[in-house]
Motif scaffolding. Structure first.
Motif, PDB file in Angstrom:
ATOM      1  N   PHE A 159       1.527  13.798  28.847  1.00 48.94           N
ATOM      2  CA  PHE A 159       1.524  14.203  27.445  1.00 48.94           C
ATOM      3  C   PHE A 159       0.098  14.288  26.929  1.00 48.94           C
ATOM      4  CE2 PHE A 159       3.717  13.852  23.207  1.00 48.94           C
ATOM      5  CZ  PHE A 159       4.798  14.649  23.514  1.00 48.94           C
ATOM      6  N   GLY A 160      -0.284  15.427  26.439  1.00 44.29           N
ATOM      7  CA  GLY A 160      -1.619  15.611  25.887  1.00 44.29           C
ATOM      8  C   GLY A 160      -1.794  17.043  25.427  1.00 44.29           C
ATOM      9  N   VAL A 161      -2.904  17.337  24.764  1.00 46.60           N
ATOM     10  CA  VAL A 161      -3.111  18.690  24.237  1.00 46.60           C
ATOM     11  C   VAL A 161      -3.075  19.744  25.329  1.00 46.60           C
ATOM     12  CG1 VAL A 161      -4.354  18.031  22.151  1.00 46.60           C
ATOM     13  CG2 VAL A 161      -5.627  18.401  24.240  1.00 46.60           C
ATOM     14  N   ASN A 162      -3.456  19.382  26.548  1.00 41.23           N
ATOM     15  CA  ASN A 162      -3.461  20.352  27.645  1.00 41.23           C
ATOM     16  C   ASN A 162      -2.214  20.288  28.513  1.00 41.23           C
ATOM     17  OD1 ASN A 162      -6.069  21.325  26.970  1.00 41.23           O
ATOM     18  ND2 ASN A 162      -6.929  19.489  27.889  1.00 41.23           N
ATOM     19  N   GLN A 163      -1.415  19.232  28.393  1.00 35.98           N
ATOM     20  CA  GLN A 163      -0.224  19.090  29.227  1.00 35.98           C
ATOM     21  C   GLN A 163       1.032  19.636  28.579  1.00 35.98           C
ATOM     22  OE1 GLN A 163      -2.508  16.745  28.784  1.00 35.98           O
ATOM     23  NE2 GLN A 163      -2.832  15.544  30.607  1.00 35.98           N
ATOM     24  N   VAL A 164       1.188  19.486  27.287  1.00 38.37           N
ATOM     25  CA  VAL A 164       2.414  19.898  26.602  1.00 38.37           C
ATOM     26  C   VAL A 164       2.204  21.317  26.097  1.00 38.37           C
ATOM     27  CG1 VAL A 164       4.061  19.337  24.778  1.00 38.37           C
ATOM     28  CG2 VAL A 164       2.829  17.507  25.935  1.00 38.37           C
ATOM     29  N   LYS A 165       2.744  22.278  26.817  1.00 38.06           N
ATOM     30  CA  LYS A 165       2.463  23.684  26.538  1.00 38.06           C
ATOM     31  C   LYS A 165       3.488  24.374  25.646  1.00 38.06           C
ATOM     32  CE  LYS A 165      -1.057  23.929  29.382  1.00 38.06           C
ATOM     33  NZ  LYS A 165      -2.371  23.794  28.894  1.00 38.06           N
ATOM     34  N   ASP A 166       4.717  23.834  25.561  1.00 42.31           N
ATOM     35  CA  ASP A 166       5.719  24.554  24.790  1.00 42.31           C
ATOM     36  C   ASP A 166       5.306  24.651  23.327  1.00 42.31           C
ATOM     37  OD1 ASP A 166       6.280  22.090  23.680  1.00 42.31           O
ATOM     38  OD2 ASP A 166       8.242  21.892  24.599  1.00 42.31           O
ATOM     39  N   LYS A 167       5.830  25.651  22.655  1.00 41.57           N
ATOM     40  CA  LYS A 167       5.411  25.922  21.280  1.00 41.57           C
ATOM     41  C   LYS A 167       6.185  25.123  20.253  1.00 41.57           C
ATOM     42  CE  LYS A 167       3.921  30.404  22.522  1.00 41.57           C
ATOM     43  NZ  LYS A 167       3.363  31.556  22.369  1.00 41.57           N
ATOM     44  N   ASP A 168       7.328  24.597  20.638  1.00 41.96           N
ATOM     45  CA  ASP A 168       8.150  23.876  19.670  1.00 41.96           C
ATOM     46  C   ASP A 168       7.706  22.432  19.543  1.00 41.96           C
ATOM     47  OD1 ASP A 168       9.751  26.092  19.192  1.00 41.96           O
ATOM     48  OD2 ASP A 168      11.096  25.593  20.841  1.00 41.96           O
ATOM     49  N   ASN A 169       7.577  22.002  18.315  1.00 45.14           N
ATOM     50  CA  ASN A 169       7.341  20.586  18.062  1.00 45.14           C
ATOM     51  C   ASN A 169       8.685  19.885  18.158  1.00 45.14           C
ATOM     52  OD1 ASN A 169       4.568  20.775  17.581  1.00 45.14           O
ATOM     53  ND2 ASN A 169       4.923  21.406  15.476  1.00 45.14           N
ATOM     54  N   GLY A 170       8.649  18.616  18.517  1.00 46.34           N
ATOM     55  CA  GLY A 170       9.912  17.903  18.606  1.00 46.34           C
ATOM     56  C   GLY A 170       9.751  16.534  19.205  1.00 46.34           C
ATOM     57  N   ILE A 171      10.898  15.907  19.399  1.00 41.71           N
ATOM     58  CA  ILE A 171      10.979  14.546  19.901  1.00 41.71           C
ATOM     59  C   ILE A 171      11.288  14.571  21.389  1.00 41.71           C
ATOM     60  CG2 ILE A 171      12.365  12.441  19.779  1.00 41.71           C
ATOM     61  CD1 ILE A 171      12.681  12.997  16.779  1.00 41.71           C
ATOM     62  N   TYR A 172      10.548  13.757  22.137  1.00 41.36           N
ATOM     63  CA  TYR A 172      10.735  13.653  23.577  1.00 41.36           C
ATOM     64  C   TYR A 172      10.967  12.191  23.959  1.00 41.36           C
ATOM     65  CZ  TYR A 172       8.468  18.247  23.586  1.00 41.36           C
ATOM     66  OH  TYR A 172       8.147  19.553  23.352  1.00 41.36           O
ATOM     67  N   THR A 173      11.710  11.984  25.031  1.00 37.62           N
ATOM     68  CA  THR A 173      11.869  10.670  25.660  1.00 37.62           C
ATOM     69  C   THR A 173      11.971  10.912  27.161  1.00 37.62           C
ATOM     70  OG1 THR A 173      14.292  10.686  25.607  1.00 37.62           O
ATOM     71  CG2 THR A 173      13.165   9.703  23.690  1.00 37.62           C
ATOM     72  N   TYR A 174      11.927   9.843  27.935  1.00 38.95           N
ATOM     73  CA  TYR A 174      12.195   9.927  29.372  1.00 38.95           C
ATOM     74  C   TYR A 174      13.652   9.518  29.569  1.00 38.95           C
ATOM     75  CZ  TYR A 174       7.187  10.428  30.226  1.00 38.95           C
ATOM     76  OH  TYR A 174       5.886  10.880  30.257  1.00 38.95           O
ATOM     77  N   LYS A 175      14.569  10.449  29.366  1.00 40.90           N
ATOM     78  CA  LYS A 175      16.003  10.165  29.432  1.00 40.90           C
ATOM     79  C   LYS A 175      16.463   9.722  30.813  1.00 40.90           C
ATOM     80  CE  LYS A 175      17.305  13.331  25.724  1.00 40.90           C
ATOM     81  NZ  LYS A 175      17.580  12.381  24.693  1.00 40.90           N
ATOM     82  N   ASP A 176      15.740  10.118  31.856  1.00 40.39           N
ATOM     83  CA  ASP A 176      16.153   9.808  33.222  1.00 40.39           C
ATOM     84  C   ASP A 176      15.663   8.439  33.710  1.00 40.39           C
ATOM     85  OD1 ASP A 176      13.493  10.737  33.125  1.00 40.39           O
ATOM     86  OD2 ASP A 176      13.561  11.396  35.219  1.00 40.39           O
ATOM     87  N   LYS A 177      14.868   7.743  32.912  1.00 37.82           N
ATOM     88  CA  LYS A 177      14.327   6.456  33.342  1.00 37.82           C
ATOM     89  C   LYS A 177      15.247   5.301  32.961  1.00 37.82           C
ATOM     90  CE  LYS A 177      10.443   6.307  35.137  1.00 37.82           C
ATOM     91  NZ  LYS A 177      10.276   6.116  36.545  1.00 37.82           N
ATOM     92  N   ASP A 178      15.607   4.489  33.949  1.00 33.51           N
ATOM     93  CA  ASP A 178      16.445   3.321  33.709  1.00 33.51           C
ATOM     94  C   ASP A 178      15.622   2.028  33.706  1.00 33.51           C
ATOM     95  OD1 ASP A 178      18.884   4.697  33.475  1.00 33.51           O
ATOM     96  OD2 ASP A 178      18.991   4.872  35.649  1.00 33.51           O
ATOM     97  N   SER A 179      14.392   2.108  34.217  1.00 32.37           N
ATOM     98  CA  SER A 179      13.527   0.928  34.269  1.00 32.37           C
ATOM     99  C   SER A 179      12.066   1.370  34.379  1.00 32.37           C
ATOM    100  CB  SER A 179      13.875   0.061  35.482  1.00 32.37           C
ATOM    101  OG  SER A 179      12.936  -0.963  35.642  1.00 32.37           O
TER     102      SER A 179
END
Length: 181
Positions: A159-179
């Motif tokens: 996550f950073g100005v150069n890593q997150v390329k999509d144009k939509d702002n929004g909320i993200y999580t790591y849904k696939d992480k259990d630990s």
């Protein structure tokens, strides 16, 4: 434009210089993780990229220095504790400047969570009001994680100005992480 590789860390100083009475203890933990050769956690601390601000400095000097640090940052990492909702106007300035001026994505790290798959209203209610409004208005890209070394390391990488390329702002999580251990 400055090279934007720093991680700008914001937290509630709780109006004290005693680190045991302030959320600075979590910032110091980040630095300790980064300095420990026995783990793979590293980050470029934006607060080390400019001259230090003295306790006797004016508020204008402090804000100018913080603005310089944000200009060389790739993201804002907000450490969230039970104190965060009552953050100072400095934290509000950091959030507003980072998002609305420097267009930094935000990582929100909760010290009381071990996993974050969904963002609840209880979690949003712990944020400073200025960030609650920005999140509700979808004015930024924001990743919610627990304050865990592996979670923060992955978030800084992803996550950073150069890593997150999509144009939509929004909320993200790591849904696939259990630990994160």
């Amino acid at each position: 434009m400055a090279y934007r590789n720093g991680v700008y860390v914001a937290f509630n100083g709780c109006g004290t210089t005693d680190p045991t009475d302030s959320d600075i203890k979590y910032f110091n933990l980040l630095k300790a993780w980064s300095e420990n050769p026995n783990n793979n956690f590293r980050f470029v601390d934006s607060h080390q990229k400019t001259y230090k601000v003295l306790d006797s400095s004016t508020k204008k000097t402090l804000l100018d220095r913080l603005n310089e640090r944000m200009a060389t940052s790739k993201l804002l990492l907000l450490i969230v504790t039970e104190n965060t909702i009552n953050s100072s106007d400095i934290v509000d300035h950091e959030i507003k400047r980072a998002i609305l001026h420097d267009e930094l994505p935000v990582i929100v790290a909760y010290t009381d969570k071990s996993i974050v798959k969904n963002v609840t209203s209880e979690m949003k209610n712990k944020l400073p009001k200025i960030l609650q409004n920005i999140v509700n208005d979808k004015e930024c890209k924001i990743l919610f994680i627990p304050f865990k070394m592996n979670a923060i390391a992955k978030a800084i990488k992803d996550f950073g100005v150069n890593q997150v390329k999509d144009k939509d702002n929004g909320i993200y999580t790591y849904k696939d992480k259990d630990s994160w251990d």
